[in-house]
Design a protein around this motif. Structure first.
Motif, PDB file in Angstrom:
ATOM      1  N   VAL A 234       0.705  -1.378  -0.232  1.00 24.67           N
ATOM      2  CA  VAL A 234      -0.083   0.129  -0.027  1.00 24.67           C
ATOM      3  C   VAL A 234       0.914   1.331  -0.007  1.00 24.67           C
ATOM      4  O   VAL A 234       1.748   1.189   0.821  1.00 24.67           O
ATOM      5  N   GLY A 235       0.537   2.138  -1.025  1.00 23.96           N
ATOM      6  CA  GLY A 235       1.225   3.395  -0.998  1.00 23.96           C
ATOM      7  C   GLY A 235       0.509   4.582  -0.467  1.00 23.96           C
ATOM      8  O   GLY A 235       0.578   4.701   0.802  1.00 23.96           O
ATOM      9  N   GLY A 236      -0.451   5.180  -0.885  1.00 23.64           N
ATOM     10  CA  GLY A 236      -1.001   6.449  -0.431  1.00 23.64           C
ATOM     11  C   GLY A 236      -1.506   6.237   0.839  1.00 23.64           C
ATOM     12  O   GLY A 236      -1.624   6.901   1.816  1.00 23.64           O
ATOM     13  N   ALA A 237      -2.346   5.254   0.973  1.00 27.14           N
ATOM     14  CA  ALA A 237      -3.128   4.981   2.130  1.00 27.14           C
ATOM     15  C   ALA A 237      -2.244   4.575   3.424  1.00 27.14           C
ATOM     16  O   ALA A 237      -2.882   4.136   4.383  1.00 27.14           O
ATOM     17  N   SER A 238      -1.004   4.409   3.118  1.00 27.45           N
ATOM     18  CA  SER A 238      -0.210   3.962   4.250  1.00 27.45           C
ATOM     19  C   SER A 238       0.593   4.984   4.980  1.00 27.45           C
ATOM     20  O   SER A 238       1.199   4.916   5.653  1.00 27.45           O
ATOM     21  N   LEU A 239       0.414   6.269   4.284  1.00 23.24           N
ATOM     22  CA  LEU A 239       1.180   7.412   4.633  1.00 23.24           C
ATOM     23  C   LEU A 239       0.634   7.978   6.073  1.00 23.24           C
ATOM     24  O   LEU A 239       1.461   8.552   6.981  1.00 23.24           O
ATOM     25  N   GLU A 240      -0.759   7.773   6.367  1.00 23.47           N
ATOM     26  CA  GLU A 240      -1.124   7.858   7.565  1.00 23.47           C
ATOM     27  C   GLU A 240      -1.340   6.896   8.602  1.00 23.47           C
ATOM     28  O   GLU A 240      -1.969   5.868   7.984  1.00 23.47           O
ATOM     29  N   VAL A 241      -0.727   6.799   9.712  1.00 28.73           N
ATOM     30  CA  VAL A 241      -0.598   5.530  10.436  1.00 28.73           C
ATOM     31  C   VAL A 241      -2.127   4.879  10.774  1.00 28.73           C
ATOM     32  O   VAL A 241      -2.187   3.974  10.840  1.00 28.73           O
ATOM     33  N   GLU A 242      -3.038   5.821  11.188  1.00 27.21           N
ATOM     34  CA  GLU A 242      -4.220   5.487  11.133  1.00 27.21           C
ATOM     35  C   GLU A 242      -4.782   4.554  10.368  1.00 27.21           C
ATOM     36  O   GLU A 242      -5.626   3.593  10.420  1.00 27.21           O
ATOM     37  N   SER A 243      -4.567   5.108   9.134  1.00 33.84           N
ATOM     38  CA  SER A 243      -5.272   4.513   7.880  1.00 33.84           C
ATOM     39  C   SER A 243      -4.409   3.076   7.696  1.00 33.84           C
ATOM     40  O   SER A 243      -5.100   1.668   7.319  1.00 33.84           O
ATOM     41  N   PHE A 244      -3.174   3.129   7.851  1.00 29.19           N
ATOM     42  CA  PHE A 244      -2.287   1.694   7.880  1.00 29.19           C
ATOM     43  C   PHE A 244      -2.629   0.765   9.020  1.00 29.19           C
ATOM     44  O   PHE A 244      -2.934  -0.405   8.605  1.00 29.19           O
ATOM     45  N   VAL A 245      -2.984   1.220  10.162  1.00 26.20           N
ATOM     46  CA  VAL A 245      -3.557   0.422  11.203  1.00 26.20           C
ATOM     47  C   VAL A 245      -4.849  -0.163  10.816  1.00 26.20           C
ATOM     48  O   VAL A 245      -4.986  -1.541  10.991  1.00 26.20           O
ATOM     49  N   ALA A 246      -5.832   0.372  10.015  1.00 26.65           N
ATOM     50  CA  ALA A 246      -6.987   0.080   9.665  1.00 26.65           C
ATOM     51  C   ALA A 246      -6.924  -1.107   8.663  1.00 26.65           C
ATOM     52  O   ALA A 246      -7.522  -2.326   8.700  1.00 26.65           O
TER      53      ALA A 246
END
Ligand code: PEP
Length: 263
Positions: A234-246
């Motif tokens: 995942v590129g874009g959606a991994s840049l914010e930690v909250e989104s990557f945690v989801a």
């Protein structure tokens, strides 16, 4: 055979050391809770040693986005596998489409790099995928199968845990234009079939194949639900930690839902 899902963040050319520290500090406790999921963070070189130091002894694999296959020498601008291992790196990206398309990396270079990583016991995540023109022209499988073959031919009977593949259709990377879950399954299922032919049943049943291309919290569950999809890059959606945690949590749910495949 049950394959352990993997959720991998590709930060690309983003984040200062300070931002990487804050992100990693926030990620580690969530990754520790995500039983049954391998988590990787492919960070830029400038913050990689810091991510690796913070993630040491955790289940987060610090990963490099690039390297060269020689160990040392006159290769200005490059870093080697021993250098990455020296700072605690545990995984490497190979053949990302941005390396292939923007920096002209050939199939041969991708194969050499993969071979060197496998020999060193550093987990390569090998990316393959077709352009929009290739897909529209009916050439998806010719492109993807060719990329997989070159890599497999360079290896000497690897185990299924020696490398990971990522199917990343180029038209879906960073565009918001995700492949349908059926498209992802179709390509990844064919890849697993080819890997069976090239390396045998055990290899094909155990090697993990990720999907990559505009994965986000809103679409990850249906992609993870596909039989042959073992996780996401995942590129874009991994840049914010909250989104990557989801995304990690979604992979954990898919795993605990008993996603079984293989034999
Ligand atoms: C990637 O960088 O490998 C990728 C899949 O990017 P994005 O998720 O932004 O499409």
């Amino acid at each position: 055979m049950t394959r352990r899902p993997m959720m991998a963040a590709n930060w690309k050319m983003n984040k200062t050391v300070r931002e990487a520290q804050d992100y990693t500090a926030a990620l580690l406790p969530h990754a520790a809770d995500a039983d049954g999921v391998d988590v990787a963070v492919f960070a830029p070189l400038t913050c990689l040693s810091e991510v690796a130091r913070m993630a040491e002894d955790s289940q987060v694999l610090a990963g490099a986005q690039n390297f060269y296959y020689e160990d040392s020498g006159a290769f200005t601008g490059e870093v080697s596998i021993p250098m990455l291992q020296d700072i605690g790196v545990r995984t490497v990206l190979v053949g990302h489409s941005e390396r292939r398309e923007v920096f002209g990396e050939s199939d041969d270079l991708v194969a050499r790099k993969t071979k060197r990583a496998v020999e060193a016991g550093l987990l390569p995540v090998v990316c393959v995928g077709e352009t929009k023109e290739e897909r529209d022209g009916g050439g998806m499988w010719e492109k993807v199968s060719g990329q997989v073959r070159v890599v497999m031919e360079s290896l000497d009977g690897p185990g299924g845990d020696a490398l990971v593949f990522a199917y990343e259709p180029i038209w879906a990377i960073g565009t918001g234009d995700t492949a349908t879950p059926e498209d992802a399954q179709d390509a990844i299922g064919q890849m697993r079939g080819l890997l069976k032919e090239l390396a045998g049943d055990d290899f094909a049943a155990s090697v993990r194949i990720l999907y990559g291309g505009s994965v986000k919290p809103g679409n990850v569950a249906e992609i993870m639900a596909q039989e042959d999809v073992d996780g996401a890059l995942v590129g874009g959606a991994s840049l914010e930690v909250e989104s990557f945690v989801a995304l990690i949590e979604a992979a954990g749910e898919a795993a605990s839902g008993g996603e079984e495949s293989g034999d």
